[in-house]
Design an enzyme around this catalytic site. Sequence first.
Site, short mmCIF file in Angstrom:
data_model
loop_
_atom_site.label_atom_id
_atom_site.label_comp_id
_atom_site.label_asym_id
_atom_site.label_seq_id
_atom_site.Cartn_x
_atom_site.Cartn_y
_atom_site.Cartn_z
N LYS A 158 0.85 -1.20 0.00
CA LYS A 158 0.00 0.00 0.00
C LYS A 158 0.88 1.25 0.00
O LYS A 158 1.97 1.24 0.55
CB LYS A 158 -0.88 0.04 1.26
CG LYS A 158 -1.89 -1.10 1.37
CD LYS A 158 -2.74 -0.93 2.61
CE LYS A 158 -3.78 -2.03 2.70
NZ LYS A 158 -4.64 -1.88 3.90
N GLY A 165 -8.15 2.77 -1.18
CA GLY A 165 -7.94 1.71 -2.16
C GLY A 165 -7.02 2.05 -3.31
O GLY A 165 -6.69 1.19 -4.12
N HIS A 208 -15.89 -4.62 5.98
CA HIS A 208 -15.48 -3.25 6.28
C HIS A 208 -16.49 -2.72 7.29
O HIS A 208 -17.65 -2.48 6.95
CB HIS A 208 -15.49 -2.40 5.00
CG HIS A 208 -15.29 -0.93 5.22
ND1 HIS A 208 -14.51 -0.15 4.41
CD2 HIS A 208 -15.78 -0.09 6.16
CE1 HIS A 208 -14.52 1.10 4.84
NE2 HIS A 208 -15.29 1.16 5.90
N LYS A 237 -18.53 2.91 -1.99
CA LYS A 237 -19.59 2.31 -1.18
C LYS A 237 -20.93 2.50 -1.89
O LYS A 237 -21.19 3.56 -2.45
CB LYS A 237 -19.63 2.97 0.20
CG LYS A 237 -18.37 2.70 1.02
CD LYS A 237 -18.29 3.57 2.26
CE LYS A 237 -16.95 3.34 2.95
NZ LYS A 237 -16.67 4.36 3.98
N ARG A 292 -13.30 13.46 8.81
CA ARG A 292 -14.34 14.31 8.19
C ARG A 292 -15.71 13.73 8.51
O ARG A 292 -15.80 12.61 9.02
CB ARG A 292 -14.16 14.30 6.67
CG ARG A 292 -14.30 12.90 6.09
CD ARG A 292 -14.41 12.85 4.57
NE ARG A 292 -14.75 11.52 4.12
CZ ARG A 292 -13.91 10.52 3.88
NH1 ARG A 292 -12.62 10.70 4.07
NH2 ARG A 292 -14.34 9.35 3.47
N ARG A 336 -27.05 4.39 -1.85
CA ARG A 336 -26.60 5.56 -2.61
C ARG A 336 -27.24 5.51 -4.00
O ARG A 336 -27.04 4.55 -4.75
CB ARG A 336 -25.09 5.58 -2.73
CG ARG A 336 -24.41 5.77 -1.39
CD ARG A 336 -22.99 6.18 -1.57
NE ARG A 336 -22.27 6.10 -0.31
CZ ARG A 336 -21.02 6.49 -0.15
NH1 ARG A 336 -20.34 6.98 -1.18
NH2 ARG A 336 -20.42 6.38 1.02
C1 MV4 Z 1 -6.69 -4.42 2.91
C2 MV4 Z 1 -7.42 -5.54 2.49
C3 MV4 Z 1 -6.99 -6.78 2.91
N1 MV4 Z 1 -5.90 -6.89 3.69
N2 MV4 Z 1 -5.62 -4.58 3.70
C4 MV4 Z 1 -9.19 -1.15 0.49
C5 MV4 Z 1 -9.32 0.29 0.76
C6 MV4 Z 1 -8.19 0.64 1.64
N3 MV4 Z 1 -8.64 1.50 2.69
C7 MV4 Z 1 -7.68 -0.64 2.18
N4 MV4 Z 1 -8.36 -1.69 1.48
C8 MV4 Z 1 -8.11 -2.98 1.77
N5 MV4 Z 1 -7.04 -3.18 2.57
C9 MV4 Z 1 -5.24 -5.79 4.06
N6 MV4 Z 1 -4.14 -5.93 4.82
C10 MV4 Z 1 -8.52 -5.34 1.68
C11 MV4 Z 1 -8.86 -4.07 1.29
C12 MV4 Z 1 -10.02 -3.97 0.42
C13 MV4 Z 1 -11.23 -3.43 0.86
C14 MV4 Z 1 -11.37 -2.90 2.14
C15 MV4 Z 1 -12.56 -2.38 2.54
C16 MV4 Z 1 -13.65 -2.37 1.69
C17 MV4 Z 1 -13.53 -2.87 0.42
C18 MV4 Z 1 -12.33 -3.39 -0.01
C19 MV4 Z 1 -12.22 -3.91 -1.30
C20 MV4 Z 1 -11.03 -4.43 -1.72
C21 MV4 Z 1 -9.93 -4.44 -0.86
#
Ligand code: MV4
Length: 445
Positions: A158, A165, A208, A237, A292, A336
């Site tokens: 990341k 994302g 999430h 979302k 926010r 939404r």
């Molecule tokens: C992750 C994950 C799995 N493992 N981190 C997506 C948005 C960003 N804020 C971080 N995200 C993710 N991080 C780890 N270590 C999966 C995602 C992710 C995801 C997270 C929340 C809602 C939808 C998502 C869709 C794809 C991947």
Amino acid sequence: MFKKILIANRGEIALRVIRTCREMGIKTVAVYSTADKDSLHVRFADEAVCIGKPPGADSYLNVPNIMAAAEITNADAIHPGYGFLAENSKFSQICADCGIKFIGPTPGMINSMGDKVTAKETMIKAGVPVVPGGQGLLESIEQAKSIAKEIGYPVILKATAGGGGKGMRLVWEESQMEHAYSTAKIEAAGSFKNDGIYLEKFVEEPRHIEIQIAGDQYGNISHLSERDCSIQRRHQKLVEESPSPFMTPDLRQRMGDAAKKAAQAINYESVGTIEFLVDKHRNFYFMEMNTRIQVEHCVTEEVTNFDLIKEQILIAAGRHISGKDYEPKMHAIECRINAEDPYNDFRPSPGKITTLHTPGGHGVRVDSHVYTGYVIPPYYDSMIGKLIAVAQTRDEAISTMYRALSEYVIEGVKTTIPFHLQLMQNEDFRSGNFTTKFLEGFKLK
Ligand code: MV4
């Protein structure tokens, strides 16, 4: 209390803030681009100032023009809404320098959560669970491989300046690391002008779930329970609800405590959200903090009966909050409604709304800025509005939502209503059996 608030935003959230200001006896100033001259936020505000041409960079992101509008109208505070300048620490600083209260956190609080590696280190120190991974930024491909070997594949790369994302790379085995590492770094440099990347274990099929918190200027923090935002598509979302169908009293207690610790660690002031990944064993991990008000705040308002915009304004004006925690008293679901074609890869469908019938009745809330004849401009996000259903149980909230979606008539543009109608009838959705991967396997009829 503030006498006059300038709203540095547009669309439904500008209207949302104006409504609360009216109820609080606070005067409002709308700012607008030339594309928004016929918008309701312009008509409903006490004053309105044009701040530039349609593209966001020329108007809603144009800081000098917004500050000039605040000066000439004598506004004593600015509400940034969401998106645009809401998480821009420089803007928050400029407001402070001009003696205008930014209704949100201080620049330092925004920065400490804006850099994801810094945020993660702060969370570890505060005792908030984070996803296992390397500490700090990656220094080389070799280091990435060695950390990945230690914690086990799959892992995810990341960008430290990322979030939401953008710029993530999934790595299933060592042979993919070199390519993933290089492309992640190049993409981060290109998108964020910061090529710092970090590595963590990939949590498979997570939910999430985020916790709404509020903190005052004196160190008191309350949490207002969770929202489940697992129904997403390409990190957008589409549906949010509270309570989460996956929640248990024990998990809420643990996640609520962790969220409050996270906010306390940075002395957080204002309303905010701690996002967590939750795995199938109900382990949860800090993901990001949103400093926010969020699009989906209405779901929490409906189940706790707080006006979160009012709370945000009161906190900015120096009021104390209780420090108590609040459980959902109802079940709320938000859909939404976007001007997008769900049958065509959710392609944006801007244009004129030729017919509009908005649903109503018991348990229905619609937050929207559109009207018959309104033209959805192509320059901004495609949200037409939010439809929120509230009932005593999740089953009833789904029934209310289905009924309200069936009443909603929007002609002239394509909308996400047909998608939501089918989702409300889906067995897995109805039984609460879904993760962030749910929409990958969802096919529209
Ligand atoms: C992750 C994950 C799995 N493992 N981190 C997506 C948005 C960003 N804020 C971080 N995200 C993710 N991080 C780890 N270590 C999966 C995602 C992710 C995801 C997270 C929340 C809602 C939808 C998502 C869709 C794809 C991947």
